[in-house]
Design a protein around this motif. Sequence first.
Motif, PDB file in Angstrom:
ATOM      1  N   THR A 308       0.829  -1.204   0.000  1.00  0.00           N
ATOM      2  CA  THR A 308       0.000   0.000   0.000  1.00  0.00           C
ATOM      3  C   THR A 308       0.868   1.261   0.000  1.00  0.00           C
ATOM      4  OG1 THR A 308      -1.794  -1.104   1.170  1.00  0.00           O
ATOM      5  CG2 THR A 308      -1.725   1.298   1.314  1.00  0.00           C
ATOM      6  N   GLY A 548     -10.888  11.092  -3.217  1.00  0.00           N
ATOM      7  CA  GLY A 548     -10.506   9.704  -3.485  1.00  0.00           C
ATOM      8  C   GLY A 548     -11.343   8.765  -2.640  1.00  0.00           C
ATOM      9  N   LYS A 550     -12.835   4.786  -1.286  1.00  0.00           N
ATOM     10  CA  LYS A 550     -12.358   3.475  -0.846  1.00  0.00           C
ATOM     11  C   LYS A 550     -12.565   2.403  -1.909  1.00  0.00           C
ATOM     12  CE  LYS A 550     -12.980   4.471   4.057  1.00  0.00           C
ATOM     13  NZ  LYS A 550     -13.619   4.090   5.338  1.00  0.00           N
ATOM     14  N   GLY A 552     -11.459   3.107  -5.046  1.00  0.00           N
ATOM     15  CA  GLY A 552     -10.434   3.408  -6.030  1.00  0.00           C
ATOM     16  C   GLY A 552     -10.824   4.428  -7.079  1.00  0.00           C
ATOM     17  N   HIS A 572      -8.005   3.295  -9.525  1.00  0.00           N
ATOM     18  CA  HIS A 572      -7.244   2.156  -9.020  1.00  0.00           C
ATOM     19  C   HIS A 572      -8.150   0.952  -8.787  1.00  0.00           C
ATOM     20  CE1 HIS A 572      -3.626   4.590  -8.306  1.00  0.00           C
ATOM     21  NE2 HIS A 572      -4.432   5.530  -7.847  1.00  0.00           N
ATOM     22  N   ASP A 574      -7.962  -0.707  -6.013  1.00  0.00           N
ATOM     23  CA  ASP A 574      -8.078  -0.779  -4.566  1.00  0.00           C
ATOM     24  C   ASP A 574      -8.324   0.641  -4.043  1.00  0.00           C
ATOM     25  OD1 ASP A 574      -8.099  -1.713  -1.986  1.00  0.00           O
ATOM     26  OD2 ASP A 574      -6.133  -2.683  -2.071  1.00  0.00           O
ATOM     27  N   ILE A 576      -8.092   4.317  -2.529  1.00  0.00           N
ATOM     28  CA  ILE A 576      -7.092   5.388  -2.598  1.00  0.00           C
ATOM     29  C   ILE A 576      -6.656   5.704  -1.171  1.00  0.00           C
ATOM     30  CG2 ILE A 576      -6.713   7.820  -3.167  1.00  0.00           C
ATOM     31  CD1 ILE A 576      -8.601   7.402  -5.551  1.00  0.00           C
ATOM     32  N   ARG A 577      -5.382   5.520  -0.893  1.00  0.00           N
ATOM     33  CA  ARG A 577      -4.874   5.652   0.473  1.00  0.00           C
ATOM     34  C   ARG A 577      -4.016   6.895   0.673  1.00  0.00           C
ATOM     35  NH1 ARG A 577      -5.084   0.675   3.255  1.00  0.00           N
ATOM     36  NH2 ARG A 577      -4.084   1.817   4.949  1.00  0.00           N
ATOM     37  N   THR A 589      -2.280  10.041  -6.883  1.00  0.00           N
ATOM     38  CA  THR A 589      -3.061   9.184  -6.002  1.00  0.00           C
ATOM     39  C   THR A 589      -2.313   7.871  -5.793  1.00  0.00           C
ATOM     40  OG1 THR A 589      -4.312   8.314  -7.912  1.00  0.00           O
ATOM     41  CG2 THR A 589      -5.279  10.162  -6.705  1.00  0.00           C
ATOM     42  N   SER A 591      -2.495   3.915  -3.987  1.00  0.00           N
ATOM     43  CA  SER A 591      -3.572   2.958  -3.725  1.00  0.00           C
ATOM     44  C   SER A 591      -3.178   1.866  -2.741  1.00  0.00           C
ATOM     45  CB  SER A 591      -4.009   2.315  -5.039  1.00  0.00           C
ATOM     46  OG  SER A 591      -2.928   1.600  -5.616  1.00  0.00           O
ATOM     47  N   ASP A 595      -3.748  -3.042  -5.649  1.00  0.00           N
ATOM     48  CA  ASP A 595      -3.284  -2.306  -6.828  1.00  0.00           C
ATOM     49  C   ASP A 595      -1.832  -1.882  -6.640  1.00  0.00           C
ATOM     50  OD1 ASP A 595      -4.448  -0.391  -9.314  1.00  0.00           O
ATOM     51  OD2 ASP A 595      -2.851   0.540  -8.158  1.00  0.00           O
TER      52      ASP A 595
END
Length: 608
Positions: A308, A548, A550, A552, A572, A574, A576-577, A589, A591, A595
Amino acid sequence: MPINFMAKVIADLPQSDVEVVKRNPFYRSKEFLSKVEQKNCMRQQRLHYKEFDMDNLPDKLDLEDFIKRIQIMEIAMDKDVIERLFKALTVGNDELLSDTFSSFVDSWKDNGTETDAIYPHLQAHLKEGEECPIKVSGLISSGDGSGRLVLTQKRLVFLGDGNQKFHDVINLTDIKRMEKIEHFTSLKSLYVAALRIHSNKEGEKPYTVNLKSERNSWQLLITEMWNGRIVSHAQKDDQVITEAALNVMLLDAVIRSSESQNASHARHVESAAGHLSQFTHSTTKKKKSPNALKHRINPSFSEPMKSTVEAMIYIPGTSSDGSTSDDSDSCKLWCGMASGKVKIFDGRTWMQEAEFCDAKDRVCCLMSVGTGSVWAGSFDTNIYIIDVDTYTANKKICDHSDFVSDMTVTANKTVAYTCSLDGEIMIWNTITLEKMQDSIKLPECRSLTSIKWKDGKLWCCTKEAIRVIDPSTGDELKRAVYMDEKKFPVQFDCFLTYEDKLWVGCTGSNNGKLLIFNEETLEVIDTLRVSCRGISKLVAVENRIWAGSKQGKIHLFNTKTCRREEKVLEAHEDAIRSMCMAANQYILTGSGSKDGKVAMWKADFDNT
């Protein structure tokens, strides 16, 4: 000093020594870095084998042992790729026979020997840093005479026998279709298994090559590399080409080793090939990416597992007069990873330049302090003070007793605030690294996820509320909370202040929400429902809020009308973190691990 020589020297060094060399200003110059990295990328694909003792193999290998041996031999590093290879070789069994493993390794080595032998004859014709031979046929015939067909990452070429005359057959992106045929050869008066390749260029005649017993395998290999280029173009991800090339070489070794009588996959070659034809069978990844997407980066490239991207910061370079500049060679993108590493990328070539590996747990926040250091906060409860020139941390802050969750700094960069999940906030002199006052402890807080300093106040985000704190006293000045229509609290995940509004990304009971408060009074101005599980990150640029999700996706909102724009960007695979802005023109961004990539978006793209 010749680039070829330097590339070889650097590639042969232990990883610890490579990191030392990479800190040298000479190495870090844009031109030299680019050339060496390109050379070594191609070299890794051509010299893709490390000797390993095969005499003491157990009779059978389980998946764990197989992964370890493949990684030690540096055939592949990504566990997902190795697991697909294991499935291809075992065809449904839980263990791999040692004879099959040995046959696969021998076949892998044979391909490396053949491509290395032919490379000197092709080198002058190949694009440096972009392609190398990844598959060479046996002696065959075609319209260009007798010789060998060669597959690279970009095209098919033909090398004449004896005179070594080079013929460009077709670029992979120009292939329209391929068909398997039985081609009549007048010389021997018999039909030979051949492959006919049709071009999408108007007026171009089909190219027929008599591959005999190699025809079916060549069709599989060409198709995978061809589709890899399609996916790379669609996703704007150059590293897909490298992944597809690896798939081709693995697929070739699996097919070759199936010719051994003792191979467990000998009767199931098509099924085995299906596990490794990743891009051939991809459908969603071939869809064209939005016009806003500029580029993709894979920080987990060459790592055993995807990780991640927990945090990102972009640091502009320094021009000759000492001012910051995005045109400088020294601009950098820093990525904090769940693996505990910090990856540093050149801000112009987007190639990885260095990595920092001291943290023992995920690095979830990064902060630039002045021009000399980057602070990295980790779930190991430490904050590492990383020197931007050496990429080493000679100092660290060890005072937090819980996971470090976020950091912020005053406008003049002299005072830093760091927080942990348990609600403790510490205040630091950024020059001396000494505490400036007692810690602030937020009462009844077990989930302080982010903080921001603004105009002398600390804005603190917990799962239940946004609290505004006086940093000099620790007193709470005001609080923003929200209950849904059923009087249940929504989960606050992220926030930002922009112009005169507070924007908060939330996870509701049924969908995501974007709450808009008056920044001064903290009264709710508007509530926007978003079709997603929740909003995980927010960035503001000009008149847009980039939200963003959760799932993606990126949802765009107009700051003037407080309404969602028509465009939703598929970003993405997964959540977006992490998000940040780069060079005042891109939104980046990062992910989740499914991803594991960074996407670069044009901030001012046309929404039509």
